[in-house]
Design an enzyme around this catalytic site. Structure first.
Site, short mmCIF file in Angstrom:
data_model
loop_
_atom_site.label_atom_id
_atom_site.label_comp_id
_atom_site.label_asym_id
_atom_site.label_seq_id
_atom_site.Cartn_x
_atom_site.Cartn_y
_atom_site.Cartn_z
N GLU A 120 4.26 -4.47 12.31
CA GLU A 120 3.32 -3.36 12.07
C GLU A 120 2.18 -3.96 11.25
O GLU A 120 2.34 -4.20 10.06
CB GLU A 120 4.00 -2.24 11.28
CG GLU A 120 5.30 -1.73 11.87
CD GLU A 120 5.10 -0.62 12.87
OE1 GLU A 120 3.95 -0.43 13.34
OE2 GLU A 120 6.08 0.06 13.21
N GLU A 133 8.19 1.49 15.33
CA GLU A 133 9.36 2.13 14.71
C GLU A 133 9.00 3.57 14.40
O GLU A 133 7.84 3.95 14.45
CB GLU A 133 9.76 1.36 13.45
CG GLU A 133 10.34 -0.02 13.80
CD GLU A 133 10.57 -0.91 12.59
OE1 GLU A 133 10.25 -0.51 11.47
OE2 GLU A 133 11.05 -2.04 12.80
N ASN A 163 0.80 -1.24 0.00
CA ASN A 163 0.00 0.00 0.00
C ASN A 163 0.83 1.28 0.00
O ASN A 163 0.41 2.28 -0.55
CB ASN A 163 -1.03 -0.01 1.14
CG ASN A 163 -0.43 -0.13 2.50
OD1 ASN A 163 0.71 -0.57 2.65
ND2 ASN A 163 -1.16 0.27 3.52
N CYS A 217 -3.32 1.18 6.68
CA CYS A 217 -3.46 0.41 7.92
C CYS A 217 -4.24 1.21 8.95
O CYS A 217 -5.09 0.66 9.65
CB CYS A 217 -2.10 -0.01 8.44
SG CYS A 217 -0.95 1.36 8.57
P1 NAD Z 1 0.78 -9.32 3.54
O1 NAD Z 1 0.91 -9.73 4.96
O2 NAD Z 1 0.04 -10.21 2.61
O3 NAD Z 1 2.23 -9.13 2.88
C1 NAD Z 1 3.19 -8.23 3.41
C2 NAD Z 1 4.58 -8.67 2.99
O4 NAD Z 1 4.87 -9.93 3.62
C3 NAD Z 1 4.76 -8.91 1.50
O5 NAD Z 1 6.04 -8.43 1.10
C4 NAD Z 1 4.68 -10.43 1.38
O6 NAD Z 1 5.37 -10.93 0.24
C5 NAD Z 1 5.38 -10.86 2.66
N1 NAD Z 1 5.06 -12.22 3.13
C6 NAD Z 1 3.97 -12.97 2.84
N2 NAD Z 1 4.02 -14.17 3.50
C7 NAD Z 1 5.17 -14.14 4.24
C8 NAD Z 1 5.77 -15.04 5.16
N3 NAD Z 1 5.22 -16.21 5.46
N4 NAD Z 1 6.91 -14.66 5.77
C9 NAD Z 1 7.47 -13.45 5.52
N5 NAD Z 1 6.96 -12.57 4.64
C10 NAD Z 1 5.82 -12.89 4.01
O7 NAD Z 1 0.15 -7.86 3.59
P2 NAD Z 1 -0.30 -6.93 2.37
O8 NAD Z 1 -1.57 -7.50 1.81
O9 NAD Z 1 0.86 -6.70 1.47
O10 NAD Z 1 -0.61 -5.55 3.13
C11 NAD Z 1 -1.88 -5.21 3.64
C12 NAD Z 1 -1.91 -5.37 5.15
O11 NAD Z 1 -0.82 -4.66 5.73
C13 NAD Z 1 -3.17 -4.79 5.77
O12 NAD Z 1 -3.68 -5.66 6.75
C14 NAD Z 1 -2.66 -3.50 6.43
O13 NAD Z 1 -3.47 -3.07 7.50
C15 NAD Z 1 -1.29 -3.87 6.83
N6 NAD Z 1 -0.44 -2.69 6.97
C16 NAD Z 1 0.02 -2.35 8.21
C17 NAD Z 1 0.78 -1.21 8.38
C18 NAD Z 1 1.30 -0.79 9.73
O14 NAD Z 1 2.25 -0.03 9.78
N7 NAD Z 1 0.72 -1.26 10.83
C19 NAD Z 1 1.11 -0.42 7.27
C20 NAD Z 1 0.65 -0.81 6.03
C21 NAD Z 1 -0.13 -1.95 5.89
#
Ligand code: NAD
Length: 479
Positions: free
Chosen positions: A250, A459, A154, A284
């Protein structure tokens, strides 16, 4: 200490960046332009060997980088900010293509990269000193070693620099893994960084989820800084436990916005809408539940509807658009599931259509669901798209309990003319960042993290630096 070999930048070709060099792969994939559904450029999928090589290079580079004086590390970070600033137009175009964000909004994320670095370079690593007749106790903080930064789709740029800047400032080396949905700006950012930093200090490996899992399992990675979904965050924590890596998680949220009865309705209603629909709800800390005092419920909702109808949604090229598409097909289907559920249950659509119209890209008009029940999917879960519920409230304790009745605790908002009263409500919200009379706007000046299942640790800002460090206490006894 000399920078890596990569010296010119081509915004049409993408590489993993390992030990200061561009590296392709025999396995490739494509991002998809969410405005058109068309494939974007080829991008290499890093292999396990690529990941291992990057970690080995980061480990090799670590001692010299750790021992580089912090003033020098800051100097290089500031040079990087300057260099990045010379490429903002290209990065903005690239971000528009991979994310679908409108030009102006993409420009804000790109501009934030420089601001983020500059702010962090003004920080110093904390230290403490205690002295009595017998001894002096020094608390010092030392870098962890090789860090892995795992990024969601995002905010591919700001969330990359949000890990790179504090990691490098504190003397760590870092391997970044962008999301497979938005690999381009992250890889290019790290490629550009090779003109400034020594090989191995900051690297990037692009690829799929398995690559992220490899990083979390790697014995030479000391810390994983992860931003993404709660479900993946739990997997990261489980895998990291095998080597007791430090983790910062996060994760997702289900932020509540509480509207007190004394608000200026015309002024506040559009702001609350922006909190919900910023980046088409793919934030998020976007507002995901809106609680409006019953005495102003109808009028406030009507103002929200009026403003929502005025929002232009479309491709980045049209400068008037405020919102772009949902970023990828998987998320588009997920968000449509919330529409289908709301339609099937007979909830009232105050604005928006029960079935999003098919478009060339993944566009969805912002939609408000009027007073669905507490246990509806749209209230209980994070849609991460442009659809939000509103509900009335009458008792302050009850609405605060409703706002806190969730497994998440990332952010929240309280709106009220009486600021003291609004602040008192904010202090009762169980969340990492609470905004009073503003929608959610995280800033590098403050630590960012979640309560409950929205994460572990935090962070950014001065406190956030500690997430990249171990404490070492020297107890020095006087002779
Ligand atoms: P996601 O968890 O599907 O993927 C995030 C990252 O993790 C990607 O780079 C993905 O390739 C990697 N990944 C996937 N499986 C993994 C594993 N088993 N081990 C290690 N890495 C792995 O999330 P998304 O769909 O890309 O993002 C959307 C989500 O992120 C939403 O729930 C949003 O709320 C959250 N988000 C949180 C914050 C925050 O700072 N709290 C900020 C932005 C987004």
């Amino acid at each position: 200490m000399s920078p890596s070999k990569v010296s010119s930048l081509d915004f049409d070709k993408f590489y993993n960046i390992i030990d200061g060099e561009q590296r392709g792969s025999k396995n490739i994939h494509h991002g998809v332009n969410p405005s058109t559904g068309e494939d974007l450029w080829e991008v290499p999928i890093a292999t396990e060997q690529d990941c291992n090589d990057a970690v080995a290079a980061a480990k090799k580079a670590f001692p010299a980088w750790r021992d580089t004086p912090i003033a020098k590390r800051k100097e290089l970070l500031m040079k990087f900010a300057e260099l990045f600033g010379q490429h903002t137009a290209e990065f903005t175009q690239l971000l528009c293509k991979e994310s679908g964000k409108p030009q102006k909004i993409a420009g804000i994320e790109v501009g934030g990269v420089v601001g983020f670095i500059q702010y962090h370079c003004a920080l110093d690593i904390p230290e403490e000193k205690f002295e009595d007749d017998e001894k002096i106790v020094y608390t010092e903080y030392t870098p962890l070693g090789v860090c892995g930064g795992i990024i969601p789709w995002n905010f591919p740029l700001i969330l990359s620099i949000g890990k790179i800047a504090p990691a490098l400032l504190t003397g760590n080396t870092i391997v970044v893994k962008p999301s497979p949905f938005t690999p381009y700006t992250g890889l290019k950012l790290v490629e550009l960084a090779q003109q400034i930093f020594p090989p191995g200090v900051v690297q990037a490996v692009g690829g799929n989820n398995e690559l992220g899992a490899q990083l979390t399992l790697h014995p030479d990675v000391a810390k994983i800084s992860f931003t993404g979904s709660i479900a993946t965050g739990k997997k990261v924590m489980e895998a990291s436990a095998k080597t007791l890596k430090r983790v910062t998680l996060e994760l997702g949220g289900n932020d509540a916005s509480i509207i007190l009865p004394d608000v200026d309705i015309k002024k506040v209603a559009p702001e609350v809408v922006m909190g919900a629909f910023q980046n088409s709800g793919q934030v998020c800390v976007a507002t995901k539940r809106i609680y409006i005092h019953e005495s102003i419920y109808q009028e406030f909702l009507q103002e929200m509807v009026n403003f929502t109808k005025s929002i232009k949604v479309g491709p980045p090229e049209d400068g008037d658009n405020l919102l772009g598409p949902v970023q990828n097909a998987m998320q588009y289907e997920k968000v449509k599931g919330f529409f289908a559920d709301s339609k099937a249950k007979g909830y009232k659509f105050a604005v928006g259509e029960p079935e999003p119209q098919p478009t060339k890209g993944f566009f969805i008009q912002p939609t408000i669901i009027d007073n669905p029940p507490n246990d509806s999917r749209i209230v209980a879960e994070e849609p991460f798209g442009p659809i939000v519920p509103t509900q009335p409230w009458s008792d302050l304790d009850e609405v605060i309990a409703r706002a806190n009745d969730t497994n998440t605790g990332l952010g929240g908002c309280v709106w009220g003319k009486d600021v003291e009263k609004a602040m008192a409500v904010a202090r009762r919200i169980e969340a990492g960042s609470v905004f009073v009379n503003s929608w959610e706007k995280p800033t590098p000046q403050a630590v960012f993290g979640g309560h409950k299942e929205s994460g572990i640790g935090g962070e950014w800002g001065k406190t956030g630096l500690l997430a990249f460090m171990n404490a070492r206490v020297i107890h020095c006894y006087k002779n």
